[in-house]
Design a protein around this motif. Structure first.
Motif, mmCIF file in Angstrom:
data_model
loop_
_atom_site.group_PDB
_atom_site.id
_atom_site.type_symbol
_atom_site.label_atom_id
_atom_site.label_comp_id
_atom_site.label_asym_id
_atom_site.label_seq_id
_atom_site.Cartn_x
_atom_site.Cartn_y
_atom_site.Cartn_z
ATOM 1 N N ALA A 165 0.824 -1.211 0.000
ATOM 2 C CA ALA A 165 0.000 0.000 0.000
ATOM 3 C C ALA A 165 0.859 1.262 0.000
ATOM 4 O O ALA A 165 0.477 2.284 -0.577
ATOM 5 C CB ALA A 165 -0.926 -0.008 1.214
ATOM 6 N N GLY A 399 -7.536 -6.757 -1.441
ATOM 7 C CA GLY A 399 -7.291 -5.408 -1.923
ATOM 8 C C GLY A 399 -7.361 -5.352 -3.426
ATOM 9 O O GLY A 399 -7.931 -6.234 -4.069
ATOM 10 N N TYR A 401 -5.112 -3.911 -7.154
ATOM 11 C CA TYR A 401 -4.007 -3.281 -7.870
ATOM 12 C C TYR A 401 -4.586 -2.146 -8.716
ATOM 13 O O TYR A 401 -5.539 -2.360 -9.475
ATOM 14 C CB TYR A 401 -3.329 -4.266 -8.821
ATOM 15 C CG TYR A 401 -2.763 -5.507 -8.199
ATOM 16 C CD1 TYR A 401 -1.481 -5.514 -7.667
ATOM 17 C CD2 TYR A 401 -3.490 -6.689 -8.186
ATOM 18 C CE1 TYR A 401 -0.937 -6.674 -7.132
ATOM 19 C CE2 TYR A 401 -2.955 -7.854 -7.657
ATOM 20 C CZ TYR A 401 -1.685 -7.843 -7.128
ATOM 21 O OH TYR A 401 -1.159 -8.993 -6.601
ATOM 22 N N ALA A 409 -6.449 5.136 -7.420
ATOM 23 C CA ALA A 409 -6.058 4.707 -6.081
ATOM 24 C C ALA A 409 -6.756 5.540 -5.013
ATOM 25 O O ALA A 409 -7.219 5.010 -3.993
ATOM 26 C CB ALA A 409 -4.546 4.795 -5.917
ATOM 27 N N LYS A 413 -9.241 4.131 -2.192
ATOM 28 C CA LYS A 413 -8.899 4.361 -0.788
ATOM 29 C C LYS A 413 -10.075 4.995 -0.054
ATOM 30 O O LYS A 413 -10.344 4.669 1.109
ATOM 31 C CB LYS A 413 -7.665 5.262 -0.684
ATOM 32 C CG LYS A 413 -6.361 4.559 -1.024
ATOM 33 C CD LYS A 413 -5.187 5.535 -1.008
ATOM 34 C CE LYS A 413 -3.895 4.851 -1.425
ATOM 35 N NZ LYS A 413 -2.759 5.795 -1.520
ATOM 36 N N SER A 416 -12.533 2.308 0.602
ATOM 37 C CA SER A 416 -12.018 1.244 1.478
ATOM 38 C C SER A 416 -12.122 1.635 2.942
ATOM 39 O O SER A 416 -12.183 0.769 3.816
ATOM 40 C CB SER A 416 -10.573 0.905 1.127
ATOM 41 O OG SER A 416 -9.700 1.965 1.464
ATOM 42 N N VAL A 424 -6.947 -3.325 0.908
ATOM 43 C CA VAL A 424 -5.681 -2.648 0.672
ATOM 44 C C VAL A 424 -5.603 -2.164 -0.772
ATOM 45 O O VAL A 424 -5.930 -2.906 -1.692
ATOM 46 C CB VAL A 424 -4.498 -3.591 0.965
ATOM 47 C CG1 VAL A 424 -3.188 -2.967 0.557
ATOM 48 C CG2 VAL A 424 -4.479 -3.945 2.445
ATOM 49 N N VAL A 425 -5.178 -0.923 -0.951
ATOM 50 C CA VAL A 425 -5.030 -0.341 -2.279
ATOM 51 C C VAL A 425 -3.546 -0.150 -2.559
ATOM 52 O O VAL A 425 -2.836 0.473 -1.769
ATOM 53 C CB VAL A 425 -5.763 1.013 -2.388
ATOM 54 C CG1 VAL A 425 -5.568 1.611 -3.772
ATOM 55 C CG2 VAL A 425 -7.239 0.844 -2.070
ATOM 56 N N THR A 426 -3.058 -0.708 -3.668
ATOM 57 C CA THR A 426 -1.668 -0.515 -4.063
ATOM 58 C C THR A 426 -1.605 -0.011 -5.494
ATOM 59 O O THR A 426 -2.472 -0.338 -6.311
ATOM 60 C CB THR A 426 -0.855 -1.823 -3.939
ATOM 61 O OG1 THR A 426 0.477 -1.585 -4.394
ATOM 62 C CG2 THR A 426 -1.459 -2.943 -4.764
#
Length: 596
Positions: A165, A399, A401, A409, A413, A416, A424-426
């Motif tokens: 993240a 999460g 990608y 993103a 987020k 989330s 989870v945000v990546t």
């Protein structure tokens, strides 16, 4: 095995219990799709049965918004029958390649170990005599795969996800199992692999080889037939392949050792396919549209969510990707029952042809969006805001990608924070699955992160790729989380229309010119820089006389860039080495460009 009438009767009974219907349907579909129907290999009769059963589930629930789209590929109808190999009196586990013809060899005594396929290009007279009439073991396929000690049973740790993240470089690899390749590269490598396989087959037949044996790369009796690149038919559909069998790593090692030591070997091999029709046949994807209850939202851009139907030739595909199929089936049922909170249409896609080059989703894109490698738009365009892909197997969603897309993103987020189960945000990227087709067309497209539970390391694409009953709860969890995400996105879905930062063909009309001289023999060139968040495949260059070129629109400012040539990062050769920069974030060898 339950009869189809019995399954339908079960469904009708289940419908009367409204509150538990979605979960109970999962159990019914689990039994029919993965234990009764079994193999769902693309093009097989059971693949069609799976589609029919999903439609029955929808019809029993009163879902009317589904449709089927056909596409044609050079794939035949294939169903595995009995296949065996006996060696030194012991029966060896064995799996045939797709479309392996029927054959039966008793007390065969002529074998040869071939070190590499290149040996067949110009064989000596002596080698030709050794190969003629031989069962050939392909030594280059014998390589042991090293796996983590958990062997796929574990889950991603919170620490690993937290690091992902924080990572803002989309090309870094903290989680995930895919390499990062462009769509063009993925499709080209598949095509080249098919062509090489067919060339090798024709050479082998011309030399009188009677059968080929390959090694799985996993110890024990687990067999991986990990070559989806090779299942498509050659242009000459009358071409009959040599039998190709895959045996476990340890058994292959024993056979290879005995042959190399000159020991007398006797083996019996047999393969009988129930159906091996190598004609070109139509195949299908199934899609279902769920509209919002309020009429004013029905014309909004749709969110498309996809998972793939078909599996490998061995194994039932329960973790690749049957559990995701169940998640989407239950999602369709629950959203159809309660669509009051939807703020945009939802389209759920069950793709066919995934394992042979995304054939189902490719057909959909060209039918409803536009040419993958051209400028023409589709005649029957669908208004799609974004695409979400569920294709990492059996584990829970942990999460997403966002493929270097900073704005996306931020949106994920924001939602989330409202998801109590965590998400989870990546900005990392993944490829080699359906979302890259939509990403390539400029539609924001994202892949979910999932736990590799009982998926990647042990059962993935093997003869043990079957449904684990204890993992069914993961499918229900994922369905509930997807439903929450779709509702939380709400009006934000339209915000994704501003995030299109991809070019599906080289841009040539901007104010900043990028040129790379030479490299005319390579397949693809991209420019990458801080202006596109170091997205490796966001800006392709056009091949021209003496080099490559692209022109993109950039506002005033200072920018740093490099080129990517067939996956290799290089500095601009026109920049003096003393004038190259680093950005302090892991990127070096950069050329500076100032836009005034």
């Amino acid at each position: 095995m339950r009869s189809r009438i019995g399954i339908v009767a079960m469904l009708l009974t289940i419908i009367s219990t409204a509150q538990s219907y979605a979960v109970e349907t999962s159990l019914a579909c689990k039994e029919e799709l993965f234990f009764s129907i079994g193999h769902r290999f693309h093009g097989s009769e059971n693949y069609y049965n799976s589609l029919d059963f999903i439609k029955q589930c929808f019809e029993a629930e009163g879902i009317e918004g589904y449709w089927v789209e056909s596409f044609t590929t050079k794939l035949g109808n294939w169903e595995k029958g009995e296949t065996y190999l006996t060696f030194k009196g012991n029966t060896v586990p064995v799996e045939p390649y797709p479309y392996t013809p029927n054959f039966h060899l008793l007390n065969h005594e002529k074998f040869y170990v071939l070190d590499s396929a290149s040996q067949l290009d110009q064989p000596s007279v002596e080698l030709s005599e050794k190969l003629h009439g031989s069962i050939v073991l392909l030594a280059n396929t014998h390589r042991e795969q090293k796996y983590p000690q958990v062997e796929g049973e574990g889950k991603l740790t919170n620490e690993t996800l937290a690091l992902a993240a924080l990572n803002t470089d989309p090309n870094n690899r903290l989680i995930g199992y895919h390499s990062r390749r462009s769509l063009r590269s993925v499709l080209r490598l598949r095509r080249e692999a098919r062509e090489e396989f067919e060339r090798f087959q024709k050479l082998a037949k011309s030399l009188g080889i009677v059968a080929l044996i390959q090694s799985s790369n996993i110890n024990g009796d687990v067999i991986r037939v990990d070559e989806s690149n090779f299942v498509a038919l050659p242009d000459d559909s009358s071409f009959k392949r040599l039998p190709v069998l895959v045996v476990p790593h340890s058994h292959f090692a024993l056979m290879k050792s005995d042959i190399e030591q000159g020991k007398m070997l006797t083996a019996n091999l047999s393969s009988k396919s129930e159906k091996a029709n190598l004609e070109i046949e139509p195949n299908y994807s199934l899609l279902v549209r769920i509209d919002p209850k309020q009429a004013k939202y029905k014309q909004e851009p749709a969110i498309l969510v996809g998972a793939h139907l078909d599996s490998w030739s061995v194994g039932q595909g329960a973790t690749d990707n049957g559990l995701s199929v169940i998640s989407l089936m239950n999602l369709a049922i629950t959203l159809n029952r309660n669509n009051a909170d939807l703020r945009q249409p939802i389209i759920l896609a069950f793709w066919g042809g995934h394992e042979v080059g995304f054939e189902g989703s490719k057909s959909f894109v060209e039918r409803h969006i536009g040419q993958l490698f051209g400028k023409s738009k589709a005649e029957k365009q669908l208004n799609i805001a974004l695409y979400l892909n569920l294709d990492n197997g059996a584990g829970k969603i942990r999460g997403i990608y966002t493929n270097g897309n900073k704005q996306a993103a931020e949106i994920f987020k924001a939602i989330s924070n409202d998801i109590p189960k965590g998400f989870v945000v990546t900005e990392q990227s993944v490829d080699q699955t359906e979302h890259i087709l939509f990403e390539h067309m400029g539609i924001p497209a994202f892949q979910f992160i999932q736990d590799p539970e009982k998926y990647i390391h042990l059962t993935h694409h093997t003869n043990y790729d079957v449904l684990s009953p204890e993992l069914l709860q993961n499918s229900i969890y994922n369905q509930e989380l997807l439903q929450t995400i779709l509702i939380k996105l709400g009006d934000k879905a339209k915000d994704f229309s501003t995030l299109k930062h991809k070019y599906n063909y080289p841009p040539l009309t901007g104010n900043v010119n990028f040129t790379l001289r030479g490299y005319t023999e390579v397949n693809e060139v991209y420019v990458v820089g801080d202006f596109n968040n170091w997205d490796m495949f966001g800006i392709p260059l056009k091949r021209g006389e003496g080099g490559w070129e692209a022109r993109i629109k950039l506002p005033q400012g200072r920018y740093l860039y490099k080129f990517i040539v067939d996956g290799r990062w290089i500095a601009d050769p026109q920049t003096d080495l003393n004038n190259l920069y680093s950005d302090g974030k892991g990127h070096s060898g950069l050329t500076e460009i100032i836009v005034r």
